[in-house]
Write a protein that holds these residues in place. Structure first.
Motif, PDB file in Angstrom:
ATOM      1  N   TYR A 107       0.837  -1.206   0.000  1.00 57.91           N
ATOM      2  CA  TYR A 107       0.000   0.000   0.000  1.00 57.91           C
ATOM      3  C   TYR A 107       0.865   1.246   0.000  1.00 57.91           C
ATOM      4  N   VAL A 108       1.876   1.249   0.857  1.00 55.55           N
ATOM      5  CA  VAL A 108       2.789   2.392   0.941  1.00 55.55           C
ATOM      6  C   VAL A 108       3.495   2.607  -0.397  1.00 55.55           C
ATOM      7  N   ALA A 109       3.904   1.528  -1.039  1.00 55.70           N
ATOM      8  CA  ALA A 109       4.567   1.650  -2.340  1.00 55.70           C
ATOM      9  C   ALA A 109       3.633   2.269  -3.370  1.00 55.70           C
ATOM     10  N   GLY A 110       2.340   1.909  -3.312  1.00 53.61           N
ATOM     11  CA  GLY A 110       1.380   2.499  -4.234  1.00 53.61           C
ATOM     12  C   GLY A 110       1.197   3.984  -4.007  1.00 53.61           C
ATOM     13  N   VAL A 111       1.146   4.398  -2.749  1.00 52.18           N
ATOM     14  CA  VAL A 111       1.044   5.830  -2.439  1.00 52.18           C
ATOM     15  C   VAL A 111       2.276   6.570  -2.939  1.00 52.18           C
ATOM     16  N   ASN A 112       3.441   6.038  -2.656  1.00 51.59           N
ATOM     17  CA  ASN A 112       4.675   6.727  -3.022  1.00 51.59           C
ATOM     18  C   ASN A 112       4.914   6.728  -4.526  1.00 51.59           C
ATOM     19  N   ALA A 113       4.366   5.745  -5.235  1.00 48.94           N
ATOM     20  CA  ALA A 113       4.479   5.750  -6.694  1.00 48.94           C
ATOM     21  C   ALA A 113       3.766   6.974  -7.270  1.00 48.94           C
ATOM     22  N   VAL A 114       2.621   7.314  -6.733  1.00 47.50           N
ATOM     23  CA  VAL A 114       1.903   8.501  -7.178  1.00 47.50           C
ATOM     24  C   VAL A 114       2.674   9.759  -6.812  1.00 47.50           C
ATOM     25  N   MET A 115       3.227   9.799  -5.599  1.00 48.13           N
ATOM     26  CA  MET A 115       4.019  10.961  -5.195  1.00 48.13           C
ATOM     27  C   MET A 115       5.201  11.177  -6.137  1.00 48.13           C
ATOM     28  N   GLU A 116       5.841  10.098  -6.537  1.00 48.63           N
ATOM     29  CA  GLU A 116       6.970  10.221  -7.456  1.00 48.63           C
ATOM     30  C   GLU A 116       6.528  10.810  -8.784  1.00 48.63           C
ATOM     31  N   GLU A 117       5.342  10.435  -9.239  1.00 46.08           N
ATOM     32  CA  GLU A 117       4.814  11.019 -10.475  1.00 46.08           C
ATOM     33  C   GLU A 117       4.618  12.522 -10.321  1.00 46.08           C
ATOM     34  N   TYR A 118       4.021  12.922  -9.205  1.00 39.25           N
ATOM     35  CA  TYR A 118       3.814  14.350  -8.959  1.00 39.25           C
ATOM     36  C   TYR A 118       5.149  15.083  -8.846  1.00 39.25           C
ATOM     37  N   ARG A 119       6.075  14.452  -8.156  1.00 42.72           N
ATOM     38  CA  ARG A 119       7.374  15.085  -7.962  1.00 42.72           C
ATOM     39  C   ARG A 119       8.093  15.269  -9.299  1.00 42.72           C
ATOM     40  N   ALA A 120       7.996  14.273 -10.147  1.00 41.16           N
ATOM     41  CA  ALA A 120       8.663  14.347 -11.451  1.00 41.16           C
ATOM     42  C   ALA A 120       8.035  15.408 -12.340  1.00 41.16           C
ATOM     43  N   SER A 121       6.724  15.537 -12.283  1.00 38.73           N
ATOM     44  CA  SER A 121       6.037  16.506 -13.138  1.00 38.73           C
ATOM     45  C   SER A 121       6.006  17.900 -12.540  1.00 38.73           C
ATOM     46  N   GLY A 122       6.141  17.979 -11.203  1.00 37.38           N
ATOM     47  CA  GLY A 122       6.031  19.257 -10.519  1.00 37.38           C
ATOM     48  C   GLY A 122       4.601  19.734 -10.367  1.00 37.38           C
ATOM     49  N   GLN A 123       3.642  18.921 -10.773  1.00 36.54           N
ATOM     50  CA  GLN A 123       2.225  19.293 -10.712  1.00 36.54           C
ATOM     51  C   GLN A 123       1.542  18.571  -9.554  1.00 36.54           C
ATOM     52  N   TRP A 124       1.634  19.169  -8.388  1.00 31.25           N
ATOM     53  CA  TRP A 124       1.028  18.593  -7.203  1.00 31.25           C
ATOM     54  C   TRP A 124      -0.455  18.953  -7.151  1.00 31.25           C
ATOM     55  N   PRO A 125      -1.277  18.161  -6.454  1.00 31.57           N
ATOM     56  CA  PRO A 125      -2.703  18.478  -6.326  1.00 31.57           C
ATOM     57  C   PRO A 125      -2.933  19.889  -5.797  1.00 31.57           C
ATOM     58  N   LEU A 126      -4.134  20.390  -6.057  1.00 32.24           N
ATOM     59  CA  LEU A 126      -4.469  21.795  -5.865  1.00 32.24           C
ATOM     60  C   LEU A 126      -4.125  22.335  -4.490  1.00 32.24           C
ATOM     61  N   PHE A 127      -4.507  21.630  -3.413  1.00 27.69           N
ATOM     62  CA  PHE A 127      -4.325  22.186  -2.079  1.00 27.69           C
ATOM     63  C   PHE A 127      -2.852  22.283  -1.706  1.00 27.69           C
ATOM     64  N   PHE A 128      -2.021  21.373  -2.179  1.00 28.12           N
ATOM     65  CA  PHE A 128      -0.583  21.505  -1.951  1.00 28.12           C
ATOM     66  C   PHE A 128      -0.062  22.767  -2.620  1.00 28.12           C
ATOM     67  N   GLN A 129      -0.560  23.044  -3.815  1.00 30.39           N
ATOM     68  CA  GLN A 129      -0.143  24.253  -4.513  1.00 30.39           C
ATOM     69  C   GLN A 129      -0.574  25.505  -3.753  1.00 30.39           C
ATOM     70  N   GLN A 130      -1.803  25.494  -3.248  1.00 29.64           N
ATOM     71  CA  GLN A 130      -2.313  26.671  -2.549  1.00 29.64           C
ATOM     72  C   GLN A 130      -1.559  26.938  -1.247  1.00 29.64           C
ATOM     73  N   LEU A 131      -1.203  25.869  -0.530  1.00 29.28           N
ATOM     74  CA  LEU A 131      -0.486  26.043   0.732  1.00 29.28           C
ATOM     75  C   LEU A 131       1.025  26.088   0.542  1.00 29.28           C
ATOM     76  N   GLY A 132       1.489  25.802  -0.637  1.00 28.38           N
ATOM     77  CA  GLY A 132       2.899  25.979  -0.953  1.00 28.38           C
ATOM     78  C   GLY A 132       3.838  24.993  -0.302  1.00 28.38           C
ATOM     79  N   TYR A 133       3.452  23.730  -0.243  1.00 27.80           N
ATOM     80  CA  TYR A 133       4.375  22.725   0.293  1.00 27.80           C
ATOM     81  C   TYR A 133       4.139  21.403  -0.418  1.00 27.80           C
ATOM     82  N   THR A 134       5.068  20.502  -0.290  1.00 27.56           N
ATOM     83  CA  THR A 134       4.928  19.153  -0.858  1.00 27.56           C
ATOM     84  C   THR A 134       5.049  18.134   0.263  1.00 27.56           C
ATOM     85  N   PRO A 135       4.313  17.036   0.163  1.00 25.63           N
ATOM     86  CA  PRO A 135       4.303  16.057   1.251  1.00 25.63           C
ATOM     87  C   PRO A 135       5.542  15.184   1.259  1.00 25.63           C
ATOM     88  N   GLU A 136       5.840  14.664   2.425  1.00 28.38           N
ATOM     89  CA  GLU A 136       6.930  13.707   2.563  1.00 28.38           C
ATOM     90  C   GLU A 136       6.461  12.324   2.127  1.00 28.38           C
TER      91      GLU A 136
END
Length: 797
Positions: A107-136
């Protein structure tokens, strides 16, 4: 039929497929358990990553880091409770259960696989963009943190502290009459006994046990310790703690713990099979609390509701069993008044010796401000939550590592009710009542959690002496927990009422801990009204707005009250023609509720005001749950003891009776409604004064739903407490235990946390009208040409 889009991920072992319906409901098919839960993590992160991170931060005390100082009190409290330590300990326990460890890591690997996609593209979901941070990155411990946060919402109360203020003012005898141990009204506990009191089961390994085992032992008498402790003042400490809780949003705003679940066996069902219904009542929010999914693997086929961040289906069904759940309401936290004096600074007396308080310093990052260095103290009983007057330590039964994740994982794969019960009893992480039915026509309810056991004479409903004489000596054995199996009536229900009757030999809590019983009484009333009930009957019951208390009291009103003017005469005529349904379009609900709340205040404010705990409108006060027992008292006295001593005003000594207070309260209620809504009684509809709101998780009105007129009230199956209801049925499910995998469910919100997509609110209208989503197999989903979103997840070669 549309083609599958192929993607590859590290962490997968074999091909896994995902088919997504137009409303966002995903269907997963995998060749092994680990890949199935990889997909669950992937879907959670794709649709609810910010919600997951927010819940994780709440548990770890890291909300101020991204939100700012408004949530600093919440962070301080969470650091004191130290959920991070609990989660780390539970992960060490969980790792010894290999199958659960494997799927948790997947399960953790599945979550982090999506995070890696966001990290690579730089396009994080809306609320992360609004608050100006990225999750660990996500960790297995983080899922345990999310589950422990849920346990907090379902178990932490201030009841002993509030009780201490009443006892200080009026004495313990009056306290016990106002807030008795057992419900004063007629209820229907599901566990009927007979019961046998067994020896305590050892308390789980903890810091307290370690301290007790290795520290010095007694050198003072019990009498000396008790006398010294009782000299400390409860009042200032209690007032400070209640004030502190009022400033912790997740405790202040999400304290309600309603839920319903009921089940009938084949003999009571039109389908010739067991039927099960469940609707947990939680704070309604956008994004929604739940995420609906269906997942198939060689070892299981599960549909139901998950909580993003937690891998497993909490409410749902598989091929063999269905399960629902309600909050257990059992006493789960206890307060210890530590003995201190000026001659022993920074120490407390326990087990016959003076001990240094544990002292912990933690750094709290606060957005827009300097990092705060926060130091708190703990004793063997837990964190010191106040030092104003007497230092109170908080013992929370669910701050100790358990095997909850193992229980959820294995129970949801069960092939019969007995197997489900054996696994779910490992879930000592949250006080819950699990309702289950299987295809072999077994039905049952099992309470799980930890029931603390004390020595004779200890009063755990009040802050207790921290000297050692009142320490927990163990927990009730699993075999002694309240449960029910295959009753002769062929029906069972739990709506947070006390689980067992007066002869149950273990401490469950006082009557205040539990729901007043009106919803469960109404459920049983509806089930008993028909020889056999259908799945459609269950759905109708989910939306029933019948107020059981009103059905008991209004007839008494009609024989007791006299109209003194034309407006009161019209009001009584409306009540005489009422069916006790709290419908937004009707006038009678407004009259009933205004009368009852006025009657409640008129009766009890003279008693509660001197203790600083006035009877407040529902969800407007940190101690409003005390109304639960006050409602029961007033019901019982009105119907059976109209001259009860507590109708007398203790501040003036004026003797009052129920009929007198009812008459005065009715006049005040009608007058108040006339002043607020005008002279036309026909316009006093419930929907004019009673609304529901589904608020944005971030509190942003533009991202919320409502307020809208709403059916229901505090006591109805379709619950809507308060005049602006923030709580309600967060998910509704009906399951038929047949060979066709029949079931359906709905929740208010949508699959996505992104407010720019239709999946943010698209299910609210269906939830409001009872248009449930039908459970489908993967084959059915794959064959449906409307399901155009199809993913083929391959392992990286």
């Amino acid at each position: 039929m549309s083609e599958y889009t192929t993607v590859s991920y590290e962490g997968l072992k074999h091909l896994a497929k995902i088919v997504i319906q137009p409303d966002g409901t995903p269907h997963v098919k995998a060749e092994n358990d680990a890949d199935a839960y990889f997909c669950v993590g992937y879907l959670h992160a794709k649709n609810r990553l910010f919600q997951m991170d927010f819940m994780r931060r709440q548990g770890l005390g890291r909300l101020s880091e991204v939100v700012g100082p408004a949530l600093l009190e919440s962070d301080k409290f969470q650091r004191e409770i130290d959920i991070a330590r609990t989660a780390e300990g539970e992960w060490q326990v969980l790792k010894t259960f290999e199958e659960t460890r494997i799927v948790q890591e997947a399960y953790v690997a599945g979550v982090n696989a999506v995070m890696e996609e966001y990290r690579a593209s730089g396009q994080w979901p809306l609320f992360f963009q609004q608050l100006g941070y990225t999750p660990e990155p996500w960790r297995p411990q983080d899922s345990i943190v999310c589950n422990t946060v849920l346990a907090q919402l379902l178990s932490v109360t201030e009841i002993p502290v509030a009780y201490s203020l009443i006892a200080e003012k009026f004495g313990e005898e009056t306290l016990s009459k106002l807030f008795p141990m057992l419900p004063p009204n007629q209820q229907q506990p599901f566990a009927q006994g007979p019961f046998e009191k067994l020896p305590p089961q050892p308390f789980p390994i903890s810091q307290e046990q370690y301290f007790r085992e290795f520290q010095a032992q007694a050198n003072a008498s019990v009498e000396e310790l008790v006398a010294a402790t009782l000299d400390a003042s409860d009042v200032d400490a209690g007032v400070e703690f209640l004030s502190r809780v009022q400033n912790i949003p997740f405790l202040r705003d999400k304290r309600d713990r309603h839920s319903n679940s009921w089940v009938v066996s084949a003999e009571k069902s039109t389908t010739g099979t067991p039927l099960l219904a469940s609707d947990p009542h939680l704070v309604l929010s956008l994004p929604a609390v739940w995420y609906h999914l269906h997942v198939e693997a060689p070892n299981f086929n599960i549909t139901g509701a998950t909580i993003p961040g937690i891998p497993f289906v909490i409410i749902g069904r598989n091929d063999h069993v269905a399960w629902g759940v309600t909050a257990g309401q059992n006493a789960s936290n206890f307060f210890y008044k530590e003995h201190t004096d000026d001659e022993h600074p920074n120490q407390y007396f326990w087990d016959g010796a003076w001990h240094d308080f544990f002292s912990t310093t933690t750094e709290i990052e606060v957005r827009g401000q300097e990092t705060l260095s926060y130091t708190y103290q703990s004793s063997v009983h837990g964190p010191i939550v106040t030092r104003n007057g007497a230092p109170y330590a908080l013992t929370w039964m669910y701050g100790i590592p358990s095997r909850g994740m193992v229980a959820y994982h294995e129970a949801t794969k069960s092939k019969n009710m007995q197997e489900f019960r054996e696994w779910i009893q490992l879930a000592e992480n949250t006080p819950l009542n699990w309702v289950c039915a299987d295809r072999d026509n077994n039905i049952g309810i099992t309470t799980v959690g930890r029931l603390a056991m004390f020595r004779d004479g200890v009063k755990p409903w009040l802050p207790m002496s921290g000297t050692g004489v009142a320490d927990i000596i163990g927990i009730a054995p699993k075999s002694a927990m309240p449960m029910a199996t295959n009753p002769d009536t062929h029906m069972l229900a739990t709506s947070n009422q006390r689980q067992a009757g007066a002869d149950y030999p273990y401490y469950l809590g006082t009557a205040t801990n539990f729901d007043p019983g009106y919803r469960s009484n109404r459920v049983y009333e509806l089930l008993a009204a028909k020889d056999k009930v259908s799945p459609e009957d269950f759905k109708e019951m989910h939306y029933d707005a019948g107020d059981y208390l009103a059905s008991q009291i209004v007839p008494k009103m009609l024989t007791t009250l006299t109209a003194t003017n034309e407006l009161e005469q019209k009001a009584l005529a409306v009540l005489a023609d009422w069916n006790y349904q709290m419908r937004a379009s009707d006038v009678a609900p407004t009259l009933w509720w205004t009368f009852w709340t006025t009657y409640l205040r008129e009766t009890f404010d003279p008693w509660m005001n001197p203790a600083g705990l006035p009877v407040a409108e529902y969800n407007a006060s940190p101690i409003d749950y005390l109304n639960s027992v006050l409602n029961q008292n007033l019901e019982h006295w009105t119907l059976n003891e109209p001259t009860h001593e507590f109708f007398t005003d203790p501040t003036t000594g004026v003797v009052r009776t129920s009929p007198e207070l009812m008459q005065a309260s009715f006049a005040k209620a009608v007058s108040a409604l006339q002043e607020k809504l005008g002279d036309d009684v026909a316009k006093w509809t419930w929907g004019t004064v009673h609304h529901r709101i589904i608020a944005s998780m971030l509190g942003e009105p533009s991202l919320s739903y409502g307020p809208v007129p709403a059916d229901g009230d505090t006591f109805t199956i379709n619950v809507a407490p308060g005049m602006l209801a923030t709580f309600g049925a967060s998910y509704r499910m009906v399951a038929v235990l047949d060979n066709d995998y029949t079931g359906s469910g709905i929740y208010p919100g949508g699959q996505s946390e992104d407010p720019t997509t239709p999946w943010y609110t698209d299910r609210i209208a269906r939830w409001a009208t009872g248009d449930y989503e039908i459970f489908r197999t993967f084959h059915e989903a794959e064959q449906n040409a409307e399901n155009t979103q199809r993913l083929a997840l391959h392992p990286v070669k």
